[in-house]
Design a protein around this motif. Sequence first.
Motif, PDB file in Angstrom:
ATOM      1  N   ASP A  30     -22.525  41.102 -44.657  1.00 59.65           N
ATOM      2  CA  ASP A  30     -21.264  41.482 -45.497  1.00 59.65           C
ATOM      3  C   ASP A  30     -20.356  42.261 -44.827  1.00 59.65           C
ATOM      4  N   THR A  31     -19.151  41.554 -44.355  1.00 65.23           N
ATOM      5  CA  THR A  31     -18.100  42.280 -43.781  1.00 65.23           C
ATOM      6  C   THR A  31     -17.092  43.118 -44.454  1.00 65.23           C
ATOM      7  N   GLY A  32     -17.151  43.168 -45.746  1.00 66.44           N
ATOM      8  CA  GLY A  32     -16.402  44.152 -46.538  1.00 66.44           C
ATOM      9  C   GLY A  32     -15.150  43.407 -46.984  1.00 66.44           C
ATOM     10  N   ILE A  33     -14.297  44.288 -47.346  1.00 76.76           N
ATOM     11  CA  ILE A  33     -13.112  43.893 -47.989  1.00 76.76           C
ATOM     12  C   ILE A  33     -12.129  43.534 -46.708  1.00 76.76           C
ATOM     13  N   THR A  34     -11.591  42.343 -46.908  1.00 76.41           N
ATOM     14  CA  THR A  34     -10.718  41.802 -45.849  1.00 76.41           C
ATOM     15  C   THR A  34      -9.281  42.361 -45.777  1.00 76.41           C
ATOM     16  N   ARG A  35      -8.331  41.933 -45.096  1.00 75.77           N
ATOM     17  CA  ARG A  35      -6.972  42.460 -44.827  1.00 75.77           C
ATOM     18  C   ARG A  35      -6.210  42.312 -45.978  1.00 75.77           C
ATOM     19  N   PHE A  36      -6.417  40.866 -46.330  1.00 75.16           N
ATOM     20  CA  PHE A  36      -5.911  40.196 -47.565  1.00 75.16           C
ATOM     21  C   PHE A  36      -6.435  40.991 -48.863  1.00 75.16           C
ATOM     22  N   GLY A  37      -7.671  41.165 -48.825  1.00 75.94           N
ATOM     23  CA  GLY A  37      -8.326  41.999 -49.984  1.00 75.94           C
ATOM     24  C   GLY A  37      -7.776  43.466 -50.331  1.00 75.94           C
ATOM     25  N   LYS A  38      -7.529  44.333 -49.096  1.00 74.73           N
ATOM     26  CA  LYS A  38      -7.054  45.717 -49.323  1.00 74.73           C
ATOM     27  C   LYS A  38      -5.573  45.523 -49.926  1.00 74.73           C
ATOM     28  N   LEU A  77     -11.425  34.955 -49.777  1.00 73.53           N
ATOM     29  CA  LEU A  77     -10.536  35.477 -48.866  1.00 73.53           C
ATOM     30  C   LEU A  77     -10.252  37.129 -49.002  1.00 73.53           C
ATOM     31  N   LEU A  78     -10.962  37.776 -50.047  1.00 71.16           N
ATOM     32  CA  LEU A  78     -10.649  38.913 -50.443  1.00 71.16           C
ATOM     33  C   LEU A  78     -11.857  39.937 -49.857  1.00 71.16           C
ATOM     34  N   ALA A  79     -13.086  39.387 -50.120  1.00 70.13           N
ATOM     35  CA  ALA A  79     -14.383  39.948 -49.874  1.00 70.13           C
ATOM     36  C   ALA A  79     -15.563  39.261 -49.681  1.00 70.13           C
ATOM     37  N   THR A  80     -16.825  40.004 -49.569  1.00 76.45           N
ATOM     38  CA  THR A  80     -17.889  39.158 -49.397  1.00 76.45           C
ATOM     39  C   THR A  80     -18.664  38.957 -50.690  1.00 76.45           C
ATOM     40  N   GLY A  81     -19.285  37.765 -51.116  1.00 76.94           N
ATOM     41  CA  GLY A  81     -20.198  37.678 -52.208  1.00 76.94           C
ATOM     42  C   GLY A  81     -21.480  38.001 -51.754  1.00 76.94           C
ATOM     43  N   ASP A 133     -13.142  43.495 -60.627  1.00 76.79           N
ATOM     44  CA  ASP A 133     -14.673  43.405 -61.170  1.00 76.79           C
ATOM     45  C   ASP A 133     -15.226  42.942 -59.838  1.00 76.79           C
ATOM     46  N   MET A 134     -16.424  43.499 -59.663  1.00 78.91           N
ATOM     47  CA  MET A 134     -17.461  43.286 -58.355  1.00 78.91           C
ATOM     48  C   MET A 134     -18.778  42.680 -58.677  1.00 78.91           C
ATOM     49  N   SER A 135     -18.963  42.154 -59.977  1.00 78.58           N
ATOM     50  CA  SER A 135     -19.985  41.716 -60.437  1.00 78.58           C
ATOM     51  C   SER A 135     -20.982  40.707 -59.243  1.00 78.58           C
ATOM     52  N   HIS A 136     -20.157  39.848 -58.926  1.00 81.14           N
ATOM     53  CA  HIS A 136     -21.036  38.930 -57.780  1.00 81.14           C
ATOM     54  C   HIS A 136     -20.457  39.207 -56.367  1.00 81.14           C
ATOM     55  N   SER A 137     -20.196  40.486 -56.138  1.00 78.15           N
ATOM     56  CA  SER A 137     -19.878  40.975 -54.757  1.00 78.15           C
ATOM     57  C   SER A 137     -21.089  41.510 -53.937  1.00 78.15           C
ATOM     58  N   ALA A 138     -21.105  41.438 -52.803  1.00 78.95           N
ATOM     59  CA  ALA A 138     -22.141  42.198 -52.193  1.00 78.95           C
ATOM     60  C   ALA A 138     -21.876  43.705 -51.796  1.00 78.95           C
ATOM     61  N   GLU A 139     -23.005  44.596 -51.462  1.00 72.19           N
ATOM     62  CA  GLU A 139     -22.951  45.940 -51.375  1.00 72.19           C
ATOM     63  C   GLU A 139     -21.949  46.695 -50.807  1.00 72.19           C
ATOM     64  N   ARG A 140     -21.681  46.425 -49.298  1.00 71.49           N
ATOM     65  CA  ARG A 140     -20.556  47.061 -48.688  1.00 71.49           C
ATOM     66  C   ARG A 140     -19.031  46.682 -49.221  1.00 71.49           C
ATOM     67  N   SER A 141     -18.876  45.350 -49.875  1.00 78.87           N
ATOM     68  CA  SER A 141     -17.761  45.084 -50.179  1.00 78.87           C
ATOM     69  C   SER A 141     -17.398  45.738 -51.522  1.00 78.87           C
TER      70      SER A 141
END
Length: 346
Positions: free
Chosen positions: A130-138, A120-124, A152-160
Amino acid sequence: MYQKQIVIDGLQYCNWSREYFQTLQASGITAVHATLVYHENARETLSRFAEWNLRFEQNADLIMPVHSLADIKTAKAQGKVGIFFGAQNCSSIDDEIGLIEVMRQQGLLIMQLTYNNQSLLATGCYEKNDTGITRFGKQAIEEMNRVGMIIDMSHSAERSTLEAIELSSRPICISHANPSFAYDALRNKSDTVIKALAENGGLLGFSLYPFHLPNGSQCTLQQFSQMVAKTADMVGVEHLSIGSDLCLNQPQSVLQWMRNGRWSKDMDYGEGSAGNAGWPDSLPWFCGSAGMENIYNGLISHGFNESEAGLILGGNWCNFLEKGLTPISQQSTPHMESSSQYKIIA
């Protein structure tokens, strides 16, 4: 010397037992960032806290909870192992932003915005797009900044990851991953990400999980130290740490829960494969109670001085936690103006 250092392992999810707590104490580790939950929802997360409360009660001579840097110093002085909690996904807040503060008050100090998949917050990191940080994520990032919960962004995609670094008013961490230049795994991070992380005061924790390392389970201490040294040349020693991602003595069912949660009917093998579906073989120099001391000595042998090795082994985590955990309403000055730096204990 190693024995004088505050030593922090920035990520573990081991089979927690009194025997293992004794091993941690014997290893000289001062504190461990323990994964509390993966895909558990809010109610299940509260049960995990309750389980840990019982562990603290039954093993008070060995471990203690950590809510602040002061608790880590207390653990060092008392010869105990401090435990601070993180979530490897955002499932523990369900879809309710107010639960960020609730979980922080319970003792959840760190939360990943994703675990491999779109959240709900970002892309893994395993998603094709990778659509980046979501509205909820911001809004979640803003709220985490406010209450003093570390991103922590250990399991997240690059743009996110890059967007999280930019959006966060506080430095973020990548608690357990390695540079892609050392091994090109989906979970590892590009030079672009590592440089952006460092430029914004963030922290990278080097992983000892074989699927993240050059030569896998045959990665030597020298190769590991060389990877750390090359990264230090890129961004400086002050942004580097250890997040071993150690999952010692866990059954296969735990690995399947990490990879599949409740989202898939088909078996997902993560960084493994159908022909290599189990836990990878442990590194021979990072097992038992000598692993962190071996890293310390390996860094010294590779040209780091004692102060630099001490920062990587725990000092940088101390500085990072001190800046990131205090709720904004309780801060008298912005975190980036802080001049306090962890020093080796005399």
